[in-house]
Design an enzyme around this catalytic site. Structure first.
Site, PDB file in Angstrom:
ATOM      1  N   PRO A 742       0.812  -1.219   0.000  1.00 24.28           N
ATOM      2  CG  PRO A 742       0.030  -0.995   2.178  1.00 24.28           C
ATOM      3  CD  PRO A 742       0.798  -1.916   1.288  1.00 24.28           C
ATOM      4  N   GLY A 743       0.362   2.280  -0.695  1.00 23.80           N
ATOM      5  CA  GLY A 743       1.009   3.595  -0.672  1.00 23.80           C
ATOM      6  C   GLY A 743       0.011   4.612  -0.150  1.00 23.80           C
ATOM      7  NE  ARG A 744      -5.492   7.176  -3.105  1.00 26.21           N
ATOM      8  CZ  ARG A 744      -5.435   8.479  -3.011  1.00 26.21           C
ATOM      9  NH1 ARG A 744      -4.372   9.122  -3.440  1.00 26.21           N
ATOM     10  NH2 ARG A 744      -6.424   9.160  -2.514  1.00 26.21           N
ATOM     11  NE  ARG A 780      -3.867  11.769  -6.665  1.00 26.67           N
ATOM     12  CZ  ARG A 780      -5.102  11.522  -6.274  1.00 26.67           C
ATOM     13  NH1 ARG A 780      -5.741  12.387  -5.520  1.00 26.67           N
ATOM     14  NH2 ARG A 780      -5.697  10.422  -6.626  1.00 26.67           N
ATOM     15  CE1 TYR A 784      -2.900   9.990 -12.759  1.00 27.92           C
ATOM     16  CE2 TYR A 784      -2.848  10.865 -10.526  1.00 27.92           C
ATOM     17  CZ  TYR A 784      -2.244  10.173 -11.552  1.00 27.92           C
ATOM     18  OH  TYR A 784      -1.012   9.667 -11.369  1.00 27.92           O
ATOM     19  CB  CYS A 811       1.147  30.747 -17.160  1.00 24.09           C
ATOM     20  SG  CYS A 811       1.346  32.332 -16.381  1.00 24.09           S
TER      21      CYS A 811
END
Ligand code: ADP
Ligand code: ASP
Ligand code: MG
Length: 859
Positions: A742-744, A780, A784, A811
């Site tokens: 797991p990461g998140r 993100r 995404y 910009c």
């Protein structure tokens, strides 16, 4: 009301979540009393308790393997618990149905299969039990209620050109004076089952998943009711699924055609077949939320509030399979299409979308309309193969832009098409009725594109007759979801203090990281846990995770060095190295360091065999994407650069043997941030299958992907259920250890991004609030379409009253952190907090525009 006047009927349909709690039943009783007080007669149609139809389907699947007991016990418990909450005895009908379910499960175990007729009977039990409870409760409340078996008034009818189906039956909807007379004689509220009907021979049939809405529509049409009220768990039909797109807007008023098109294109809130019976008799339809009856909801009728050309909704359907047929001689060839479609007909497959070119015809098959198991698709492909070259593409999603006179607004879709630049569009179709424009794309891109397209294309005009408030603004309570207890609410003052003298910062609360790590340690079925360092490589976070006993998974030498610097005493056995398309030198370096290496390409074994002699390695397998009954028909993973495809499993064993390498572990990653327990078990099963060719495999590493709730109303991943499911796998395959990466899951909720308000601007209908950092810190949302909760931390106690688009200083027009966010009026210098930003926030930050990204601080 005087006896001589005909009664005015209103039909009310309540869905599964509406009938599953005491609180909702009290509301239902109050709604019915209110209708009676208006002098109306009420007929109620309702569904099974939420989740029971799914449980009955699982029961039949498990019964075939003789193991339906836990499913039956779960169904018994749900009905007993609700009866207790309603303060009534379990009605005898419920007891009978439950006993019958036990017997049918036994019968299925003996025969080993389930006929459609038995399937329909088992499914009907859900509605039969729920309505028995509902009628008993209303009577106990002193509201006279007559329970009528739906099979006594709703009879299936054959439809021209369709196979009669006991699982997706159609019925007649002409006004029925005899039924009106019959119901007029019955006292009080009439209560009947949704979803079920009688076949022509009297046998039980059902109307297809979600079909209770259609039962309500048939009854309203047959009784010539004043209206049909659909009571569900959202206060109306929205411009997108509000649970996926919280900025979705309430559609206050729609024409039948539009509601039909939105429902058919995937908005599950209405069953696609429920519109036609109402439309034929011009009976209006209202959609309301049972848990918040005061909200005005959506009205569907022949007189919508606006008829101009505009987009109103975006819908998505998943699990679509495409069949692409190539034939060089097709152009101008007489009869090719007729021959090809005849094959679909022979296989009983109904085609949804079609697109043609000189040499190719591509059609889509919708899982709602077709039983797309691998055997059926293979048989279809074989027969089509006699006419042309056939390719099956899937799983895909069809994404539909819905509205009125779409042709007139195509020129406005330009920016939307840019979003598709990186995506393969397999098929585009513009409906002949000019109400929809549909793209078919890879399934895993669907949700992201829906959110992006929605924010880009669905825009309200001042005092809009159609587009109402957003889902977030309405903010109705959600069944079974506790209010969020975010750590940052309690530590507001400290956070504001940390930002003193700064414009922006990431702040991570280490206690949350430790708590998440402890939660994962409770997974008894998992032997080892590795933190995916790429999510956030901040040294203090790494130390906190090591202290909790986890190991580390690195995808680059840089990550390995970072872990070594943060934790100089860490044992090399606690590091995994999983490079992808990396240069040869990295593999040499990693093996030299003694790191456990995972390879994900046969190329490295074949072209650099010397490297791997006598090495024990892991191999990453591409299990094919998505799950469920489509798995076997997909062109496994050609779109994904990761992993060795399943069809190379035998070559893998040969290549490893030739290189002299020992494959001791297999790895798979099922996707990011999801909540489907079955996905990890499926991956384990697939890996176990591959391992049959590889006798030395001892470890199955199931990767990460454990989801973290980000949106209001989203439930957390059920770790206990995951553990139970993986425990079941281990019991069946004791030879393997399971690992997770797991990461998140460890860091996402622990981190927030704080940014100070710089400027405000109004432009047309839109209000912009600018903050001191943007996509350079958090990419993100732009990359995404990810949705992060945003609050004004300075004014946390003030009432949110204004919709803002939150933008950064970069910009780039994509530099948006959130669209249509409901915040208290913001002022320069306020601190906005962007939540759930601990994973892939700082880690993916850039120096774009030469603006420093927000620094990372810890609490
Ligand atoms: P019921 O059990 O009451 O029949 P359903 O689950 O069948 O309820 O339908 C309600 C659900 O439909 C909502 O919870 C929502 O997630 C989903 N949904 C999908 N698209 C839409 C949309 N465009 N508008 C409203 N709800 C939608
Ligand atoms: N109970 C059935 C289902 O879940 C019908 C319905 O709820 O509309 O599909
Ligand atoms: Mg429904």
């Amino acid at each position: 009301m005087p006896e001589t006047q005909p009664a005015h009927w209103v039909v009310l349909k309540f869905g599964g979540t509406s009938v599953s709690s005491r609180a909702n039943w009290d509301r239902i009783a109050a709604i019915l009393r209110a209708r009676c007080a208006e002098g109306l007669r009420t007929a109620v149609v309702h569904s099974a308790l939420s989740g029971i139809t799914d449980a009955l389907i699982r029961l039949m699947d498990r019964a075939q393997a003789g193991d339906a007991e836990t499913e039956v016990a779960g169904i018994v418990a749900r009905h007993r618990e609700l009866a207790a909450a309603l303060g009534i005895d379990l009605p005898p009908e419920v007891g009978q149905q439950l006993a019958e379910l036990g017997r049918v499960a036994g019968g299925i175990a003996l025969i080993g299969e389930v006929s459609d007729a038995v399937r329909a009977r088992v499914l009907a039990a859900g509605e039969l039990m729920a309505t028995a409870l509902g009628a008993a409760f209303l009577n106990a409340q002193g509201l006279v209620t007559t329970l009528v078996d739906a099979r006594s008034w709703l009879i299936a009818q054959p439809v021209r050109g369709q196979r009669p189906s006991v699982l997706s039956a159609s019925c007649g909807s002409d006004p029925d004076p005899a039924l009106v007379a019959r119901f007029a004689q019955l006292p009080g509220v009439i209560l009947t089952q949704g979803f079920i009907a009688a076949g022509e021979g009297g046998q039980t049939v059902v109307l297809g998943r979600g079909g209770s809405d259609t039962s309500g529509a048939y009854l309203a049409a047959r009784l010539s009711a004043l209206r049909l009220e659909i009571w569900t768990d959202v206060p109306g039909m929205f411009s997108a699924n509000p649970r996926a797109v919280p900025t979705a807007r309430l559609l206050k008023s729609l024409h039948y055609d539009e509601a039909q098109e939105i429902a058919t294109s995937g908005a599950k809130v209405l069953h696609p077949r429920c519109i036609m019976p109402l439309r034929q008799q011009r009976i209006p339809l209202q959609v309301y939320a049972t848990q918040a009856p005061e909200h005005p909801g959506t009205i569907v009728s022949a007189e919508p509030a606006d008829s101009g050309a505009r987009l109103k909704a975006i819908a998505i359907r998943k699990g679509i399979t495409l069949v692409s047929m190539d034939s060089p001689g097709m152009w101008h060839e007489v009869g090719f299409l007729a021959d090809a479609f005849a094959v679909f007909r022979q296989h009983g497959m109904s085609v949804d979308l079609v697109s043609t070119s000189e040499t190719n015809v591509t059609v889509s098959l919708d899982p709602q309309a077709n039983a797309l198991d691998s055997g059926e698709v293979a048989a279809l492909v074989e027969d089509l193969g006699r006419l042309c070259r056939v390719r099956v593409i899937g799983p895909c999603a069809s994404l539909s832009l819905l509205g009125r006179d779409i042709r007139a607004i195509i020129h406005r879709l330009g920016e939307a098409f840019e979003l598709f630049e990186e995506q393969r569009i397999y098929l585009v179709s513009q409906a002949a009725n000019d109400l929809n424009f549909t793209f078919v794309i890879d399934e895993d891109q669907g949700d992201r594109l829906v959110a992006l397209l929605h924010d880009l294309l669905i825009q309200a005009i001042g005092n809009d007759p159609v587009l109402g408030p957003t889902w977030e603004q309405i903010n109705v309570p959600q069944a079974g979801v506790a209010p969020r207890s975010d750590w940052w609410r309690a530590r507001r003052a400290e956070l504001l203090g940390l930002l003193d003298g700064r414009d922006a910062a990431y702040v991570c609360e280490l206690a949350t990281v430790s708590a998440q790590a402890r939660a994962l340690q409770s997974l008894g079925s998992v032997s080892r846990l590795f933190y995916a360092v790429k999510a956030n490589a901040q040294p203090e976070i790494l130390r906190c995770i090591a202290a909790a006993g986890l190991s580390f998974e690195c995808v680059s030498p840089g990550e390995v060095l970072r872990v070594r610097q943060a934790l100089p005493d860490l044992d090399t056995g606690r590091l995994l190295f999983t490079p992808n398309f990396a240069p040869r030198a990295e593999y040499e370096w990693a093996l030299g360091q003694g790191l456990q290496l995972t390879v994900d390409n046969l190329y490295v074994l074949r072209e650099w065999p010397g490297l791997f002699r006598d090495r024990a390695i892991f191999v990453r397998i591409d299990t094919g994407r998505g799950h469920g009954h489509h798995q076997k028909v997909r062109t496994a993973g050609t779109q994904s650069k990761f992993g060795v495809p399943l069809d190379e499993a035998t070559e893998l064993a040969e290549a490893a043997a030739e290189a002299g390498a020992r494959i001791v572990g297999l790895h798979a990653h099922t996707g990011s941030g999801h909540f489907e327990i079955g996905a990890w078990v499926d991956a384990a099963e697939v890996l176990a299958n591959v391992a049959r060719h590889l006798p030395e495999v001892r470890v199955l590493n199931l990767g990460g992907g454990l989801g973290v709730p980000e949106r209001p109303g989203q439930a957390a991943l059920d770790l206990a259920a995951l553990d139970a499911a993986l425990g079941g796998f281990r019991a069946a395959h004791p030879q393997f250890e399971l690992w997770l990466e797991p990461g998140r899951y460890l860091v996402a909720a622990a981190g927030v991004l704080l940014a100070r308000v710089t400027q405000l601007k109004g432009k047309g209908e839109l209000r912009y609030v600018g903050v001191a950092t943007g996509m350079n810190s958090l990419i993100r949302p732009a990359l995404y379409g990810a949705w992060h909760e945003i609050v004004n931390l300075t004014r946390l106690a003030e009432t949110p009253a204004q919709l803002y688009t939150v933008v950064g200083p970069i910009c780039e027009s994509g530099d948006v952190l959130g669209h249509d966010r409901l915040l208290p009026p913001c002022r320069e210098g306020d601190v906005l907090l962007i939540a759930t930003a601990g994973a892939y926030g700082a880690a993916m930050a850039s120096h774009y525009n030469l603006r420093e990204p927000a620094p990372q601080l810890v609490l």
